[in-house]
Design a protein around this motif. Sequence first.
Motif, PDB file in Angstrom:
ATOM      1  N   LEU A 129       0.994  -1.035  -0.057  1.00 31.50           N
ATOM      2  CA  LEU A 129       0.035   0.058   0.086  1.00 31.50           C
ATOM      3  C   LEU A 129       0.907   1.218   0.084  1.00 31.50           C
ATOM      4  O   LEU A 129       1.522   1.549   0.968  1.00 31.50           O
ATOM      5  CB  LEU A 129      -1.045   0.098   1.236  1.00 31.50           C
ATOM      6  N   PRO A 130       1.016   1.890  -1.220  1.00 32.74           N
ATOM      7  CA  PRO A 130       1.965   2.989  -1.123  1.00 32.74           C
ATOM      8  C   PRO A 130       1.692   4.228  -0.082  1.00 32.74           C
ATOM      9  O   PRO A 130       0.399   4.502   0.124  1.00 32.74           O
ATOM     10  CB  PRO A 130       1.756   3.579  -2.547  1.00 32.74           C
ATOM     11  N   GLY A 131       2.823   4.645   0.657  1.00 31.98           N
ATOM     12  CA  GLY A 131       2.691   5.592   1.725  1.00 31.98           C
ATOM     13  C   GLY A 131       2.145   5.047   2.860  1.00 31.98           C
ATOM     14  O   GLY A 131       2.347   5.594   3.700  1.00 31.98           O
ATOM     15  N   ARG A 132       1.940   3.642   3.091  1.00 32.84           N
ATOM     16  CA  ARG A 132       1.394   2.837   4.486  1.00 32.84           C
ATOM     17  C   ARG A 132       2.585   1.887   4.420  1.00 32.84           C
ATOM     18  O   ARG A 132       3.014   1.760   5.767  1.00 32.84           O
ATOM     19  CB  ARG A 132       0.140   2.531   4.094  1.00 32.84           C
ATOM     20  N   GLY A 133       2.957   1.004   3.614  1.00 36.26           N
ATOM     21  CA  GLY A 133       3.849  -0.075   3.990  1.00 36.26           C
ATOM     22  C   GLY A 133       3.549  -1.420   3.150  1.00 36.26           C
ATOM     23  O   GLY A 133       2.577  -1.384   2.243  1.00 36.26           O
ATOM     24  N   THR A 134       3.914  -2.317   3.592  1.00 34.15           N
ATOM     25  CA  THR A 134       3.807  -3.818   3.225  1.00 34.15           C
ATOM     26  C   THR A 134       3.399  -4.778   4.309  1.00 34.15           C
ATOM     27  O   THR A 134       3.761  -4.268   5.420  1.00 34.15           O
ATOM     28  CB  THR A 134       4.813  -4.183   2.292  1.00 34.15           C
ATOM     29  N   LEU A 182      -1.721 -12.333   9.597  1.00 37.59           N
ATOM     30  CA  LEU A 182      -1.192 -11.212   8.936  1.00 37.59           C
ATOM     31  C   LEU A 182       0.292 -10.925   9.609  1.00 37.59           C
ATOM     32  O   LEU A 182       0.247 -10.853  10.658  1.00 37.59           O
ATOM     33  CB  LEU A 182      -1.955  -9.914   8.910  1.00 37.59           C
ATOM     34  N   THR A 183       1.409 -10.890   8.877  1.00 39.95           N
ATOM     35  CA  THR A 183       2.603 -10.349   9.637  1.00 39.95           C
ATOM     36  C   THR A 183       3.025  -9.073   8.660  1.00 39.95           C
ATOM     37  O   THR A 183       3.089  -9.112   7.468  1.00 39.95           O
ATOM     38  CB  THR A 183       3.625 -11.539   9.096  1.00 39.95           C
ATOM     39  N   GLY A 184       3.205  -8.165   9.631  1.00 36.86           N
ATOM     40  CA  GLY A 184       3.586  -6.761   8.980  1.00 36.86           C
ATOM     41  C   GLY A 184       5.168  -6.805   8.330  1.00 36.86           C
ATOM     42  O   GLY A 184       5.966  -7.705   8.979  1.00 36.86           O
ATOM     43  N   GLY A 185       5.188  -6.058   7.290  1.00 38.36           N
ATOM     44  CA  GLY A 185       6.635  -6.026   6.772  1.00 38.36           C
ATOM     45  C   GLY A 185       7.208  -4.607   6.784  1.00 38.36           C
ATOM     46  O   GLY A 185       8.185  -4.663   7.423  1.00 38.36           O
ATOM     47  N   SER A 186       6.671  -3.638   6.326  1.00 32.50           N
ATOM     48  CA  SER A 186       7.498  -2.196   6.665  1.00 32.50           C
ATOM     49  C   SER A 186       6.333  -1.155   6.803  1.00 32.50           C
ATOM     50  O   SER A 186       5.181  -1.471   6.568  1.00 32.50           O
ATOM     51  CB  SER A 186       8.298  -1.927   5.181  1.00 32.50           C
ATOM     52  N   GLY A 187       7.098   0.167   7.042  1.00 30.39           N
ATOM     53  CA  GLY A 187       6.088   1.311   7.173  1.00 30.39           C
ATOM     54  C   GLY A 187       5.157   0.990   8.500  1.00 30.39           C
ATOM     55  O   GLY A 187       5.621   0.587   9.368  1.00 30.39           O
ATOM     56  N   GLN A 188       3.796   1.503   8.258  1.00 29.50           N
ATOM     57  CA  GLN A 188       2.980   1.391   9.296  1.00 29.50           C
ATOM     58  C   GLN A 188       2.581  -0.136   9.674  1.00 29.50           C
ATOM     59  O   GLN A 188       2.033  -0.122  10.928  1.00 29.50           O
ATOM     60  CB  GLN A 188       1.631   1.949   8.916  1.00 29.50           C
ATOM     61  N   PHE A 189       2.934  -0.843   9.004  1.00 29.20           N
ATOM     62  CA  PHE A 189       2.612  -2.309   9.295  1.00 29.20           C
ATOM     63  C   PHE A 189       3.977  -3.110   9.906  1.00 29.20           C
ATOM     64  O   PHE A 189       3.600  -4.271  10.180  1.00 29.20           O
ATOM     65  CB  PHE A 189       2.069  -3.009   8.027  1.00 29.20           C
TER      66      PHE A 189
END
Length: 227
Positions: A129-134, A182-189
């Motif tokens: 999600l651009p601007g939010r993370g992966t 769900l496992t967060g990758g980068s950014g907000q997640f």
Amino acid sequence: MKYALGFLAGTLVGVVLCVLALYFNPLADARATSPLVIAEQPLIDLSYSAVPAESIAFTNDGESAIPPHPQAIAELWEPAIERTHVLVTVLSDRPGATAGIGIKYSSDSERTRLLASKAIVDSAWHVYLPGRGTFFIDQTENVWSYLRNIVLPARWNSADSWRGAWFGIVTAGPGALGTAWLTGGSGQFADLRAEVIEAWNAKAYSAERGPVAMSGSLTIALPPSAP
């Protein structure tokens, strides 16, 4: 001879009854209510077109009923991945605006047990999600209800197609409540852990081309402290 014929007739009747019981088993229908609906957590809803021809890219072994898209894309014919499908699609948010891109990998599972109404598919999403993370989604699906209510009727129909209205939650795990992880990758997640439900909404299917009018959705239940 008459005993042999009687045995064969009895066996045939038993098989037919078993198949009918399996096909018309109401307990095998896909869930229509998500366990996340009652969760007191913020939700993210992402939708996508499940029609391969409307995706950015779709590929498989090249011999399945659904043809790869676009035509020049490489096919997954190697033995290790020949039972795998890859979908690259645009994800939209609830207002319908483009939210990002999702890549879904799906493989037929050896845990499939048709006699138990379980057509198991192991899948994984990589979402950007651009601007939010992966983030990544690990999911077990049971697509038996989809096959029984849509794919098989389309193949039996003289027009090789199905039209109607079908909605079902295909997520069956690996979470204890039948949710995906769900496992967060980068950014907000980054470092995020959450639960996910994937649902399909079908209106038309072709035995020759696959889904004609069908959409999918991802519902993510975020922890209260998540951004």
